[in-house]
Motif scaffolding. Structure first.
Motif, PDB file in Angstrom:
ATOM      1  N   LYS A 295       0.957  -1.245  -0.080  1.00  0.00           N
ATOM      2  CA  LYS A 295      -0.243  -0.062  -0.004  1.00  0.00           C
ATOM      3  C   LYS A 295       0.824   1.267  -0.024  1.00  0.00           C
ATOM      4  O   LYS A 295       1.901   1.200   0.895  1.00  0.00           O
ATOM      5  N   THR A 296       0.661   2.316  -0.816  1.00  0.00           N
ATOM      6  CA  THR A 296       1.397   3.509  -0.865  1.00  0.00           C
ATOM      7  C   THR A 296       0.460   4.465  -1.261  1.00  0.00           C
ATOM      8  O   THR A 296      -0.756   4.278  -1.838  1.00  0.00           O
ATOM      9  N   VAL A 297       0.847   5.698  -1.344  1.00  0.00           N
ATOM     10  CA  VAL A 297       0.288   7.009  -1.680  1.00  0.00           C
ATOM     11  C   VAL A 297       1.309   7.591  -2.583  1.00  0.00           C
ATOM     12  O   VAL A 297       2.435   7.651  -2.313  1.00  0.00           O
ATOM     13  N   ILE A 298       0.894   7.856  -3.685  1.00  0.00           N
ATOM     14  CA  ILE A 298       1.758   8.324  -4.932  1.00  0.00           C
ATOM     15  C   ILE A 298       2.015   9.794  -4.712  1.00  0.00           C
ATOM     16  O   ILE A 298       1.002  10.609  -4.660  1.00  0.00           O
ATOM     17  N   GLY A 299       3.396  10.125  -4.935  1.00  0.00           N
ATOM     18  CA  GLY A 299       3.953  11.508  -4.966  1.00  0.00           C
ATOM     19  C   GLY A 299       4.882  11.411  -6.215  1.00  0.00           C
ATOM     20  O   GLY A 299       4.494  11.782  -7.329  1.00  0.00           O
ATOM     21  N   ALA A 300       6.014  11.243  -5.915  1.00  0.00           N
ATOM     22  CA  ALA A 300       6.850  10.892  -6.928  1.00  0.00           C
ATOM     23  C   ALA A 300       6.667   9.422  -7.561  1.00  0.00           C
ATOM     24  O   ALA A 300       6.014   8.566  -6.908  1.00  0.00           O
ATOM     25  N   PRO A 352      -5.340   6.658 -12.083  1.00  0.00           N
ATOM     26  CA  PRO A 352      -5.252   6.386 -13.494  1.00  0.00           C
ATOM     27  C   PRO A 352      -3.597   6.546 -13.999  1.00  0.00           C
ATOM     28  O   PRO A 352      -3.301   5.753 -14.918  1.00  0.00           O
ATOM     29  N   MET A 353      -2.774   7.217 -13.121  1.00  0.00           N
ATOM     30  CA  MET A 353      -1.530   7.126 -13.473  1.00  0.00           C
ATOM     31  C   MET A 353      -0.925   5.731 -13.244  1.00  0.00           C
ATOM     32  O   MET A 353      -0.049   5.199 -13.970  1.00  0.00           O
ATOM     33  N   LEU A 354      -1.175   5.213 -12.043  1.00  0.00           N
ATOM     34  CA  LEU A 354      -0.660   3.827 -11.676  1.00  0.00           C
ATOM     35  C   LEU A 354      -1.194   2.646 -12.620  1.00  0.00           C
ATOM     36  O   LEU A 354      -0.521   1.873 -13.098  1.00  0.00           O
ATOM     37  N   VAL A 355      -2.403   2.951 -12.935  1.00  0.00           N
ATOM     38  CA  VAL A 355      -3.113   1.860 -13.804  1.00  0.00           C
ATOM     39  C   VAL A 355      -2.492   1.929 -15.126  1.00  0.00           C
ATOM     40  O   VAL A 355      -1.943   0.818 -15.585  1.00  0.00           O
ATOM     41  N   ASP A 359      -0.149  -1.116 -16.917  1.00  0.00           N
ATOM     42  CA  ASP A 359      -0.581  -1.409 -18.225  1.00  0.00           C
ATOM     43  C   ASP A 359       0.635  -1.593 -19.208  1.00  0.00           C
ATOM     44  O   ASP A 359       0.718  -2.530 -20.148  1.00  0.00           O
ATOM     45  N   GLN A 360       1.261  -0.316 -19.039  1.00  0.00           N
ATOM     46  CA  GLN A 360       2.352  -0.095 -20.274  1.00  0.00           C
ATOM     47  C   GLN A 360       3.335  -1.139 -20.037  1.00  0.00           C
ATOM     48  O   GLN A 360       4.109  -1.462 -21.228  1.00  0.00           O
ATOM     49  N   ALA A 361       3.582  -1.474 -18.773  1.00  0.00           N
ATOM     50  CA  ALA A 361       4.476  -2.583 -18.362  1.00  0.00           C
ATOM     51  C   ALA A 361       3.969  -3.929 -18.774  1.00  0.00           C
ATOM     52  O   ALA A 361       4.884  -4.992 -18.573  1.00  0.00           O
ATOM     53  N   GLY A 362       2.870  -4.167 -19.276  1.00  0.00           N
ATOM     54  CA  GLY A 362       2.411  -5.386 -19.506  1.00  0.00           C
ATOM     55  C   GLY A 362       1.881  -6.278 -18.239  1.00  0.00           C
ATOM     56  O   GLY A 362       1.867  -7.564 -18.653  1.00  0.00           O
ATOM     57  N   LEU A 363       1.453  -5.787 -17.243  1.00  0.00           N
ATOM     58  CA  LEU A 363       1.426  -6.421 -16.049  1.00  0.00           C
ATOM     59  C   LEU A 363      -0.244  -6.458 -15.568  1.00  0.00           C
ATOM     60  O   LEU A 363      -0.402  -6.676 -14.451  1.00  0.00           O
ATOM     61  N   LYS A 364      -0.955  -5.952 -16.405  1.00  0.00           N
ATOM     62  CA  LYS A 364      -2.499  -5.823 -16.105  1.00  0.00           C
ATOM     63  C   LYS A 364      -3.113  -7.042 -15.437  1.00  0.00           C
ATOM     64  O   LYS A 364      -3.816  -6.877 -14.468  1.00  0.00           O
ATOM     65  N   ARG A 368      -3.024  -6.586  -9.406  1.00  0.00           N
ATOM     66  CA  ARG A 368      -4.382  -5.828  -8.947  1.00  0.00           C
ATOM     67  C   ARG A 368      -4.312  -4.633  -8.508  1.00  0.00           C
ATOM     68  O   ARG A 368      -3.365  -4.464  -7.651  1.00  0.00           O
ATOM     69  N   ILE A 369      -5.309  -3.781  -8.941  1.00  0.00           N
ATOM     70  CA  ILE A 369      -5.058  -2.312  -8.334  1.00  0.00           C
ATOM     71  C   ILE A 369      -6.382  -2.171  -7.421  1.00  0.00           C
ATOM     72  O   ILE A 369      -7.337  -2.471  -7.720  1.00  0.00           O
ATOM     73  N   ILE A 370      -5.968  -1.750  -5.984  1.00  0.00           N
ATOM     74  CA  ILE A 370      -7.066  -1.528  -5.071  1.00  0.00           C
ATOM     75  C   ILE A 370      -6.813   0.093  -4.846  1.00  0.00           C
ATOM     76  O   ILE A 370      -5.971   0.636  -4.590  1.00  0.00           O
TER      77      ILE A 370
END
Length: 493
Positions: A295-300, A352-355, A359-364, A368-370
């Protein structure tokens, strides 16, 4: 004349006696009923809250803020959760009280031919940990209970959440405070969170203990493990549990001294690089056999690119099984104001940034994204699913379902509804049996009304919603489709 005065005096004394008798009767009714925490903790006086609240409907437009102007959750949001959890109608009349013009307001794009009810289908369980964990988890619900620690929450609150989650068929995250018998009581699925202090799975020196991990994983109810790197309300700051809340039981569960404030490190001391993160995930997954994520919150966000690149270099089985992304406006029991107000991206930007990076890395289909952070109404949850979340979780939404009145005293051990206090007199007002039903009702109503939104936009079930199904209002008052703001990435081959 004297006879009249004597009669009036007798009548007055009789009236006063009736009033006092009525107060006594109300006192015992309030004290021993189990459906309303405030009345149980504050007999008779607690009834004034509801009288004033009802009168507020008529006076707020003249003297007070409107329903949509309160923070951090306005009255309209809190009342929706209250009605949903009580199992009463959530329908409203006359028209929307929401201002639809502010920047970022979501507008779902209804279809001219909505999905017929007979064509609607239930969302199927989604597997987490396929190909990596010895015991993957088929998670049944797209809406679940976020991390709230035992210690930050009271015993009856945790018991109510556990039993309610089992009734609704959703998971419950322990938070970083360790696993208690109350989490297991209801028989629900459990996500065990490992915070920076490793509470519940630490050795005497505070390091991660494989033996303690095995003990926790031996419970069949424990379905996944979550490494907490950061929390939305306090990125860069560990958990804070005041000394007044650290009783013998909580100290034993966490593995810390009694009566001392429990301050977690501001990050995992043994995780400082991408390699160390992936190695830790692999270690926990190997010891427990269960899916592991963080679990994280995204900044950088550059580190996410490095993470996905390293996963592909090592092999996709090395990937975290899930990533929980928290919003910069997430909640907490205690944190410094600057971190609450001004650190970390909101979910609307970071999800949407994380998703897209995943996906760009082919790991969709691997990760899983929570989504977490202020998701308390169906539109909040539906918006996150449109942005690409596989699952959504909420903490404060479930606090409202338990009866939270947003008194904002979570860190003072004086919570008037018994949810975040260890004062037995205040806990007494929270009846776990009654509140478990409310928790279950809340989950069911969220899933039902997210389904209503899904059918309105023309799909058969919520996870079929995409970014083009929702528009966001811009500064000029016009809306733009989410897929134009964040064009979805075609997954790499």
């Amino acid at each position: 004349m004297n006879a009249i005065l004597d009669g009036l005096t007798t009548l007055f004394i009789f009236a006063v006696g009736l009033i006092l008798l009525g107060i006594v009767v109300l006192f015992f009714i309030d004290r021993y009923q189990t459906s309303d925490t405030v009345r149980r903790n504050y007999p008779v006086i607690g009834r004034m809250r509801y009288v004033l609240s009802d009168l507020g409907e008529f006076f707020r437009q003249y003297f007070f803020a409107m329903d949509r102007e309160e923070m951090p959750f306005n009255r309209a949001q809190r009342e929706w959760v209250s009605e949903a959890s009580r199992g009463v109608s959530t329908n409203v009349a006359f028209g929307s009280t929401r201002n639809l013009e502010p920047v970022g307001t979501p507008i779902f794009v209804n279809c001219p031919w909505p999905t017929l009810e007979q064509n609607a289908v239930e969302s199927r369980p989604m597997r987490i940990g396929e190909g990596s964990a010895r015991h993957p988890y088929d998670a049944p619900s797209f809406f679940n209970i976020s991390g709230m620690s035992y210690g930050a929450l009271s015993t009856p609150a945790v018991r109510a959440l556990s039993n309610g989650a089992a009734k609704a068929g959703c998971w419950m995250n322990t938070g970083e405070g360790g696993l208690s018998s109350y989490h297991l009581e209801g028989g629900c699925d459990i996500v065990f969170q490992i915070g920076t202090a490793k509470y519940g799975v630490r050795d005497p020196e505070g390091n991660l203990s494989d033996d303690k991990l095995r003990e926790v994983a031996a419970h069949d109810q424990v379905r996944m493990f979550e490494l907490k790197l950061a929390q939305g309300a306090k990125p860069g700051k560990g958990g804070i549990l005041p000394a007044s809340k650290v009783n013998e039981e909580i100290a034993q569960i966490r593995g810390i001294p009694v009566g001392e404030a429990s301050i977690s490190p501001n990050r995992h001391p043994d995780i400082g690089t991408i390699d160390e993160l992936l190695d830790m995930i692999a270690r926990i997954r190997d010891v427990t056999g269960k899916p592991v994520g963080f679990k994280t919150v995204i900044g950088a966000y550059g580190w996410l690119l490095e993470l996905f690149e390293e996963v592909n270099r090592r092999g996709i089985e090395s990937a975290p099984d899930f990533i929980t992304v928290d919003s910069g406006d997430g909640g907490t029991g205690a944190a410094p104001l600057p971190l609450i107000d001004n650190v970390g991206l909101t979910l609307r930007e970071s999800l949407p940034m994380l998703v897209d990076l995943r996906d760009q890395a082919g790991l969709k289909n691997r990760i899983r994204i929570i989504a977490s952070g202020k998701l308390v109404t169906p539109s909040d949850v539906a918006g996150a699913i449109c942005a690409g979340a596989d699952f959504t979780i909420s903490a404060r939404g479930f606090m409202f379902a338990l009866g939270c009145i947003q008194a904002m005293k979570c860190n003072r051990n004086t919570c008037p509804t018994g949810i975040t206090t260890h004062d037995p007199k205040l806990q007494r007002g929270l009846d776990p049996t009654n509140k478990a039903e409310r928790v279950a009702n809340f989950v069911r109503q969220i899933r039902k009304e997210v389904g209503v939104i899904a059918h309105s936009v023309g799909v058969n079930h919520p996870r079929q919603m995409k970014r083009f199904h929702v528009r966001l209002v811009r500064s000029d008052g016009r809306s733009v489709p989410l897929d134009e703001l964040y064009p979805p990435i075609v997954e790499a081959a």
